[in-house]
Design a protein around this motif. Structure first.
Motif, mmCIF file in Angstrom:
data_model
loop_
_atom_site.group_PDB
_atom_site.id
_atom_site.type_symbol
_atom_site.label_atom_id
_atom_site.label_comp_id
_atom_site.label_asym_id
_atom_site.label_seq_id
_atom_site.Cartn_x
_atom_site.Cartn_y
_atom_site.Cartn_z
ATOM 1 N N ASN A 44 0.820 -1.214 0.000
ATOM 2 C CA ASN A 44 0.000 0.000 0.000
ATOM 3 C C ASN A 44 0.856 1.266 0.000
ATOM 4 O O ASN A 44 0.372 2.342 -0.356
ATOM 5 C CB ASN A 44 -0.942 0.014 1.199
ATOM 6 N N PHE A 45 2.112 1.136 0.424
ATOM 7 C CA PHE A 45 3.022 2.278 0.469
ATOM 8 C C PHE A 45 4.259 2.048 -0.391
ATOM 9 O O PHE A 45 5.262 2.738 -0.234
ATOM 10 C CB PHE A 45 3.460 2.547 1.917
ATOM 11 N N SER A 46 4.203 1.075 -1.281
ATOM 12 C CA SER A 46 5.386 0.740 -2.065
ATOM 13 C C SER A 46 5.718 1.850 -3.060
ATOM 14 O O SER A 46 4.874 2.673 -3.414
ATOM 15 C CB SER A 46 5.186 -0.582 -2.799
ATOM 16 N N THR A 47 6.954 1.826 -3.488
ATOM 17 C CA THR A 47 7.453 2.794 -4.470
ATOM 18 C C THR A 47 8.113 2.010 -5.598
ATOM 19 O O THR A 47 8.340 0.797 -5.483
ATOM 20 C CB THR A 47 8.494 3.732 -3.835
ATOM 21 N N ASP A 48 8.460 2.706 -6.661
ATOM 22 C CA ASP A 48 9.204 2.046 -7.735
ATOM 23 C C ASP A 48 10.479 1.419 -7.182
ATOM 24 O O ASP A 48 10.855 0.302 -7.559
ATOM 25 C CB ASP A 48 9.548 3.039 -8.847
ATOM 26 N N ARG A 49 11.129 2.130 -6.280
ATOM 27 C CA ARG A 49 12.384 1.632 -5.700
ATOM 28 C C ARG A 49 12.159 0.341 -4.928
ATOM 29 O O ARG A 49 12.895 -0.638 -5.114
ATOM 30 C CB ARG A 49 13.011 2.689 -4.783
ATOM 31 N N THR A 50 11.137 0.286 -4.060
ATOM 32 C CA THR A 50 10.912 -0.929 -3.258
ATOM 33 C C THR A 50 10.465 -2.090 -4.138
ATOM 34 O O THR A 50 10.888 -3.227 -3.932
ATOM 35 C CB THR A 50 9.888 -0.693 -2.128
ATOM 36 N N ARG A 51 9.634 -1.796 -5.137
ATOM 37 C CA ARG A 51 9.175 -2.865 -6.030
ATOM 38 C C ARG A 51 10.333 -3.386 -6.886
ATOM 39 O O ARG A 51 10.481 -4.595 -7.062
ATOM 40 C CB ARG A 51 8.017 -2.381 -6.899
ATOM 41 N N ASN A 52 11.160 -2.488 -7.396
ATOM 42 C CA ASN A 52 12.304 -2.913 -8.197
ATOM 43 C C ASN A 52 13.292 -3.732 -7.372
ATOM 44 O O ASN A 52 13.860 -4.715 -7.858
ATOM 45 C CB ASN A 52 13.004 -1.713 -8.824
ATOM 46 N N ALA A 53 13.512 -3.332 -6.126
ATOM 47 C CA ALA A 53 14.424 -4.076 -5.248
ATOM 48 C C ALA A 53 13.886 -5.481 -4.982
ATOM 49 O O ALA A 53 14.644 -6.463 -4.993
ATOM 50 C CB ALA A 53 14.631 -3.321 -3.937
ATOM 51 N N PHE A 54 12.573 -5.579 -4.765
ATOM 52 C CA PHE A 54 11.988 -6.897 -4.516
ATOM 53 C C PHE A 54 12.045 -7.751 -5.779
ATOM 54 O O PHE A 54 12.373 -8.942 -5.726
ATOM 55 C CB PHE A 54 10.554 -6.769 -4.009
ATOM 56 N N MET A 55 11.766 -7.156 -6.922
ATOM 57 C CA MET A 55 11.830 -7.892 -8.190
ATOM 58 C C MET A 55 13.240 -8.427 -8.412
ATOM 59 O O MET A 55 13.416 -9.581 -8.848
ATOM 60 C CB MET A 55 11.409 -6.980 -9.338
ATOM 61 N N ALA A 56 14.247 -7.629 -8.103
ATOM 62 C CA ALA A 56 15.639 -8.069 -8.252
ATOM 63 C C ALA A 56 15.942 -9.217 -7.296
ATOM 64 O O ALA A 56 16.656 -10.173 -7.666
ATOM 65 C CB ALA A 56 16.592 -6.895 -8.002
ATOM 66 N N LYS A 57 15.414 -9.159 -6.085
ATOM 67 C CA LYS A 57 15.618 -10.235 -5.111
ATOM 68 C C LYS A 57 14.982 -11.534 -5.615
ATOM 69 O O LYS A 57 15.574 -12.607 -5.517
ATOM 70 C CB LYS A 57 15.022 -9.825 -3.762
ATOM 71 N N VAL A 58 13.781 -11.433 -6.153
ATOM 72 C CA VAL A 58 13.094 -12.607 -6.695
ATOM 73 C C VAL A 58 13.885 -13.173 -7.880
ATOM 74 O O VAL A 58 14.102 -14.387 -7.964
ATOM 75 C CB VAL A 58 11.644 -12.246 -7.108
ATOM 76 N N ALA A 59 14.341 -12.303 -8.783
ATOM 77 C CA ALA A 59 15.123 -12.743 -9.945
ATOM 78 C C ALA A 59 16.387 -13.483 -9.499
ATOM 79 O O ALA A 59 16.697 -14.551 -10.030
ATOM 80 C CB ALA A 59 15.479 -11.545 -10.824
ATOM 81 N N GLY A 60 17.073 -12.933 -8.522
ATOM 82 C CA GLY A 60 18.288 -13.579 -8.023
ATOM 83 C C GLY A 60 18.015 -14.930 -7.387
ATOM 84 O O GLY A 60 18.770 -15.889 -7.569
ATOM 85 N N THR A 61 16.915 -15.002 -6.642
ATOM 86 C CA THR A 61 16.554 -16.269 -6.005
ATOM 87 C C THR A 61 16.209 -17.322 -7.056
ATOM 88 O O THR A 61 16.607 -18.483 -6.938
ATOM 89 C CB THR A 61 15.361 -16.059 -5.042
ATOM 90 N N MET A 62 15.491 -16.932 -8.093
ATOM 91 C CA MET A 62 15.141 -17.884 -9.151
ATOM 92 C C MET A 62 16.376 -18.275 -9.968
ATOM 93 O O MET A 62 16.509 -19.431 -10.379
ATOM 94 C CB MET A 62 14.065 -17.299 -10.063
ATOM 95 N N ASP A 63 17.308 -17.354 -10.172
ATOM 96 C CA ASP A 63 18.550 -17.678 -10.873
ATOM 97 C C ASP A 63 19.344 -18.742 -10.118
ATOM 98 O O ASP A 63 20.005 -19.588 -10.721
ATOM 99 C CB ASP A 63 19.425 -16.429 -11.050
ATOM 100 N N ALA A 64 19.289 -18.685 -8.797
ATOM 101 C CA ALA A 64 20.043 -19.628 -7.961
ATOM 102 C C ALA A 64 19.259 -20.882 -7.634
ATOM 103 O O ALA A 64 19.779 -21.793 -6.999
ATOM 104 C CB ALA A 64 20.449 -18.921 -6.654
ATOM 105 N N PHE A 65 18.018 -20.943 -8.053
ATOM 106 C CA PHE A 65 17.132 -22.060 -7.702
ATOM 107 C C PHE A 65 17.644 -23.341 -8.356
ATOM 108 O O PHE A 65 17.596 -24.390 -7.877
ATOM 109 C CB PHE A 65 15.706 -21.744 -8.174
#
Length: 193
Positions: free
Chosen positions: A172-193
């Motif tokens: 509800n209070f997210s920003t482009d920065r917080t969403r982009n950071a989370f997307m990068a975290k998810v991408a990294g986790t899937m890359d290492a999966f």
């Protein structure tokens, strides 16, 4: 690995849709065989019928309404859940999937009235989710989705299998920065999966 991705969000332009796309793309790029199960796109019916409930403990056959989903779950070596948290729980379509597919003889068996987990084909589990509220607020509510993944589902899959739970709180209070950071975290986790 053969990875079953269970995705549960009805809006194709949502942040969750972007997460889902990233999950599938990164897993496929990593050489995994991805079974992308978009529950809304597949029009999965989450409602357990009267007949299903009455025959809940009976062995299921190929004519069962969810036989295809049971096969997909049994063929998976890993499971990735992609969903939003609504009202401190799973979307109804995902909860219905658990109710109708995680059956006796599929995810567990009863031996002398005791549950014995049987989804030992699942060697890795990850959940990627979003919450409207803060982590603190989710903790106050007991955070049922996290507990189900980290406790119940963990107990159902191969003993000792790694389990990860990635959550973007305070959407509800997210920003482009917080969403982009989370997307990068998810991408990294899937890359290492």
């Amino acid at each position: 690995m053969n990875i079953l991705v269970l995705y549960a969000h009805p809006v194709e332009t949502s942040f969750n849709a972007g997460l889902h796309k990233t999950i599938v793309e990164r897993l496929a790029a990593g050489g995994h065989a991805v079974d992308d199960c978009d529950l809304y796109a597949e029009d999965f019916d989450p409602r357990m019928t009267r007949a299903e409930r009455l025959g809940y403990h009976d062995p299921r056959g190929p004519d069962d309404a969810v036989a295809g989903y049971v096969e997909r779950l049994k063929n998976a070596e890993a499971l990735v859940l992609s969903f939003p948290v609504w009202n401190y729980g799973y979307p109804a379509i995902l909860k219905g999937f658990f109710d109708r597919v995680f059956l006796p003889g599929v995810s567990f068996k009863l031996v002398d009235g005791k549950v014995q987990p049987t989804l030992h084909n699942i060697r890795k589990l990850a959940a990627i989710t979003t919450y409207g509220g803060s982590r603190f607020r989710a903790m106050l509510m007991g955070d049922p989705p996290r507990k189900i993944v980290k406790r119940m589902l963990r107990a159902t899959i191969k003993p000792g299998a790694p389990v990860s739970y990635l959550a973007h709180y305070s959407m509800n209070f997210s920003t482009d920065r917080t969403r982009n950071a989370f997307m990068a975290k998810v991408a990294g986790t899937m890359d290492a999966f």
